[in-house]
Motif scaffolding. Structure first.
Motif, PDB file in Angstrom:
ATOM      1  N   LEU A 140       6.174  -0.950   2.009  1.00  0.00           N
ATOM      2  CA  LEU A 140       6.318   0.476   2.314  1.00  0.00           C
ATOM      3  C   LEU A 140       6.538   1.221   1.002  1.00  0.00           C
ATOM      4  O   LEU A 140       7.568   1.049   0.346  1.00  0.00           O
ATOM      5  N   VAL A 141       5.565   2.032   0.599  1.00  0.00           N
ATOM      6  CA  VAL A 141       5.611   2.719  -0.693  1.00  0.00           C
ATOM      7  C   VAL A 141       6.269   4.083  -0.526  1.00  0.00           C
ATOM      8  O   VAL A 141       5.806   4.922   0.249  1.00  0.00           O
ATOM      9  N   GLU A 142       7.339   4.280  -1.274  1.00  0.00           N
ATOM     10  CA  GLU A 142       8.046   5.560  -1.242  1.00  0.00           C
ATOM     11  C   GLU A 142       7.208   6.658  -1.897  1.00  0.00           C
ATOM     12  O   GLU A 142       6.633   6.449  -2.958  1.00  0.00           O
ATOM     13  N   ASP A 143       7.155   7.812  -1.268  1.00  0.00           N
ATOM     14  CA  ASP A 143       6.583   9.031  -1.841  1.00  0.00           C
ATOM     15  C   ASP A 143       5.186   8.795  -2.419  1.00  0.00           C
ATOM     16  O   ASP A 143       4.940   9.020  -3.604  1.00  0.00           O
ATOM     17  N   ILE A 144       4.272   8.350  -1.576  1.00  0.00           N
ATOM     18  CA  ILE A 144       2.897   8.130  -2.052  1.00  0.00           C
ATOM     19  C   ILE A 144       2.285   9.435  -2.548  1.00  0.00           C
ATOM     20  O   ILE A 144       1.338   9.431  -3.357  1.00  0.00           O
ATOM     21  N   MET A 185      14.111  14.361   2.877  1.00  0.00           N
ATOM     22  CA  MET A 185      14.061  13.068   3.573  1.00  0.00           C
ATOM     23  C   MET A 185      13.036  12.164   2.895  1.00  0.00           C
ATOM     24  O   MET A 185      11.889  12.567   2.667  1.00  0.00           O
ATOM     25  N   THR A 186      13.443  10.939   2.564  1.00  0.00           N
ATOM     26  CA  THR A 186      12.542  10.001   1.911  1.00  0.00           C
ATOM     27  C   THR A 186      11.478   9.522   2.884  1.00  0.00           C
ATOM     28  O   THR A 186      11.786   9.121   4.013  1.00  0.00           O
ATOM     29  N   GLN A 187      10.216   9.558   2.439  1.00  0.00           N
ATOM     30  CA  GLN A 187       9.115   9.112   3.280  1.00  0.00           C
ATOM     31  C   GLN A 187       8.467   7.880   2.652  1.00  0.00           C
ATOM     32  O   GLN A 187       8.293   7.814   1.430  1.00  0.00           O
ATOM     33  N   PHE A 188       8.128   6.911   3.494  1.00  0.00           N
ATOM     34  CA  PHE A 188       7.498   5.674   3.032  1.00  0.00           C
ATOM     35  C   PHE A 188       6.124   5.537   3.678  1.00  0.00           C
ATOM     36  O   PHE A 188       5.953   5.783   4.874  1.00  0.00           O
ATOM     37  N   TRP A 189       5.175   5.160   2.864  1.00  0.00           N
ATOM     38  CA  TRP A 189       3.774   4.989   3.285  1.00  0.00           C
ATOM     39  C   TRP A 189       3.514   3.512   3.519  1.00  0.00           C
ATOM     40  O   TRP A 189       3.683   2.698   2.591  1.00  0.00           O
ATOM     41  N   PRO A 190       3.114   3.099   4.721  1.00  0.00           N
ATOM     42  CA  PRO A 190       2.801   1.679   4.945  1.00  0.00           C
ATOM     43  C   PRO A 190       1.521   1.310   4.173  1.00  0.00           C
ATOM     44  O   PRO A 190       0.423   1.738   4.541  1.00  0.00           O
ATOM     45  N   LEU A 214       5.748 -13.414  -1.950  1.00  0.00           N
ATOM     46  CA  LEU A 214       6.352 -12.098  -1.756  1.00  0.00           C
ATOM     47  C   LEU A 214       6.436 -11.757  -0.280  1.00  0.00           C
ATOM     48  O   LEU A 214       5.647 -12.235   0.534  1.00  0.00           O
ATOM     49  N   THR A 215       7.409 -10.914   0.036  1.00  0.00           N
ATOM     50  CA  THR A 215       7.581 -10.452   1.411  1.00  0.00           C
ATOM     51  C   THR A 215       7.557  -8.925   1.421  1.00  0.00           C
ATOM     52  O   THR A 215       7.692  -8.278   0.375  1.00  0.00           O
ATOM     53  N   GLY A 216       7.381  -8.360   2.601  1.00  0.00           N
ATOM     54  CA  GLY A 216       7.350  -6.912   2.713  1.00  0.00           C
ATOM     55  C   GLY A 216       8.706  -6.285   2.430  1.00  0.00           C
ATOM     56  O   GLY A 216       9.727  -6.973   2.352  1.00  0.00           O
ATOM     57  N   GLY A 217       8.689  -4.978   2.295  1.00  0.00           N
ATOM     58  CA  GLY A 217       9.923  -4.251   2.030  1.00  0.00           C
ATOM     59  C   GLY A 217       9.606  -2.917   1.389  1.00  0.00           C
ATOM     60  O   GLY A 217       8.443  -2.567   1.172  1.00  0.00           O
ATOM     61  N   ASN A 218      10.640  -2.178   1.080  1.00  0.00           N
ATOM     62  CA  ASN A 218      10.470  -0.878   0.457  1.00  0.00           C
ATOM     63  C   ASN A 218      10.103  -1.026  -1.017  1.00  0.00           C
ATOM     64  O   ASN A 218      10.710  -1.829  -1.752  1.00  0.00           O
ATOM     65  N   TRP A 219       9.128  -0.248  -1.446  1.00  0.00           N
ATOM     66  CA  TRP A 219       8.699  -0.201  -2.846  1.00  0.00           C
ATOM     67  C   TRP A 219       8.934   1.235  -3.328  1.00  0.00           C
ATOM     68  O   TRP A 219       8.274   2.157  -2.876  1.00  0.00           O
ATOM     69  N   HIS A 220       9.891   1.400  -4.206  1.00  0.00           N
ATOM     70  CA  HIS A 220      10.259   2.732  -4.665  1.00  0.00           C
ATOM     71  C   HIS A 220       9.360   3.158  -5.824  1.00  0.00           C
ATOM     72  O   HIS A 220       9.076   2.379  -6.728  1.00  0.00           O
ATOM     73  N   SER A 221       8.942   4.417  -5.776  1.00  0.00           N
ATOM     74  CA  SER A 221       7.985   4.909  -6.783  1.00  0.00           C
ATOM     75  C   SER A 221       8.648   5.650  -7.934  1.00  0.00           C
ATOM     76  O   SER A 221       8.020   5.831  -8.985  1.00  0.00           O
TER      77      SER A 221
END
Length: 422
Positions: A396-400, A1-6, A368-375
């Motif tokens: 929201l940073v993916e997989d910090i 499951m993909t996890q995002f870090w605020p 810029l606006t918020g949103g998912n940031w894939h790592s």
């Protein structure tokens, strides 16, 4: 499951002192040299992260006695190199490129593999070079198998290291143990990240090895013993750059203690980069202090020798007062991910205006606006997302957790830094 870090937003100007763990580049080079040295070595203040733990485990598998010492130090006693052994490279370029020459000196079979993305990273230059120097290797990329006889002839070899300076460093680190040493000649487009080769040469010389780099693109290492190391590892200056960037984008002030006055680390270039963008940069007894300007100036900069800083610089450029051009980093397409495509995709996804060129990026600042940031399982992509989140709520940073590759607890360090704001 993909996890995002605020990614936490800064509530004001960041003002903090941020101690940074040891250098990955120095730690992994030192571990290789210690495993090949003529006596026991001590490394104080080494980085303890995924990349360095993978290196340590691989050297243990090959026969080194590597033990924990006081205050996080490592004690390394060289042992006879032997197989059978299995090396997990993870996604560490230093492991997949520095250890095949070590394994070529072992007696027996050594197998190499790593993360799925690692199987896509260029490796053939170092493997073909080892074949030319006498090694028996099956395969040109991960996974591959090496059959060692306990020695390697060595000699002269020509390679194309335009994809990574690690191809050269990997051969040089083990070269003193080759029967004839090695002469490496590069033929191709300019080698990226030359400061990393300079670091390798400096560390070899400090260990008593004779190295001649007086001819451009040619490195000669004489055969001979490697002295045991007694080393204090410098802070990782590249890993310090996101924290210094936090000062720059928020108009705050961040100090990194222990910043060396002289170093071969590529991350030291951040001093000039931030100064060019308008920050005040001071190196003193307390360390390196960066104080952010009222407005960040745009850049037109060649990052060829310091490509690892590109994600941090791209995040800074997204907040600059004009268009920035980042040049000389086409080789980043072969790093942990295609960093140029990833930066373009993710910055555009937050509303940015980013264009890829043949060797870099053009970045035109936009709101810029918020949103998912894939790592993309890339630690430097993850930290770039954290920088953006300082001023852009809702990133929201993916997989910090991918930052554990080189920073044991990036989220904790980031939160501690943000505990002190104006």
């Amino acid at each position: 499951m993909t996890q995002f870090w605020p990614a936490p937003a800064a509530s004001g100007a960041v003002r903090a002192t941020v101690p940074v763990p040891g250098s990955k580049s120095i730690t992994n080079r030192a571990l290789v040299l210690a495993a090949l040295a003529e006596g026991p070595s001590t490394l104080r203040g080494p980085l303890r992260s995924r990349d360095t733990e993978l290196m340590a485990e691989a050297l243990r598998a090959l026969g080194s006695d590597l033990q924990d010492g006081p205050e996080g130090s490592w004690r390394v006693a060289p042992g006879p190199l032997r197989g059978p052994a299995e090396v997990d490279c993870g996604l560490a370029g230093t492991v997949m490129r520095f250890l095949p020459p070590v394994a070529a000196l072992a007696e027996g079979r050594v197998t190499f593999d790593g993360d799925p993305r690692a199987r896509e990273r260029p490796l053939d230059a170092v493997l073909n070079a080892l074949r030319a120097l006498g090694a028996d290797i099956s395969g040109d990329s991960l996974p591959f198998e090496l059959h060692g006889t306990g020695k390697l002839a060595g000699g002269a070899v020509t390679i194309d290291a335009s994809a990574s300076s690690q191809f050269v460093s990997g051969l040089l680190l083990s070269a003193p143990c080759f029967e004839q040493g090695v002469t490496v000649t590069h033929a191709g487009e300019p080698v990226p990240s030359l400061p990393h080769i300079d670091m390798t040469v400096s560390m070899l010389r400090a260990a008593g090895v004779e190295v001649d780099d007086s001819t451009w693109d040619v490195w000669r290492v004489a055969p001979g013993p490697i002295r045991a190391l007694d080393l204090d590892v410098e802070p990782d200056l590249s890993n310090a750059t996101p924290f210094l960037a936090a000062a720059a984008v928020t108009g705050g002030s961040v100090t990194v203690p222990g910043w060396p006055e002289r170093t071969d680390q590529a991350g030291d270039a951040i001093r000039d980069i931030l100064a060019r963008m308008g920050a005040t940069v001071e190196l003193g007894p307390a360390g390196l202090t960066v104080t952010g300007p009222a407005e960040l100036a745009p850049l037109d900069i060649d990052l060829h020798d310091v490509g690892e800083l590109t994600p941090t610089v791209a995040a800074l450029a997204a907040f600059a007062a004009g268009r920035s051009r980042l040049r000389g980093v086409a080789h980043l397409r072969g790093h942990e991910t295609d960093r140029l495509a990833a930066l373009q995709r993710e910055l555009t996804g937050l509303g940015g205006d980013v264009e890829q060129t043949d060797d870099g990026l053009l970045i035109e600042p936009r709101p810029l606006t918020g949103g998912n940031w894939h790592s993309y399982a890339d630690h430097r992509m993850a930290t770039a997302g954290a920088i953006l989140g300082l001023l852009v709520p809702g990133v929201l940073v993916e997989d910090i957790a991918t930052t554990r590759k080189t920073i044991p607890d990036f989220p904790g360090m980031w939160s501690s830094m943000l505990g002190a704001v104006d």
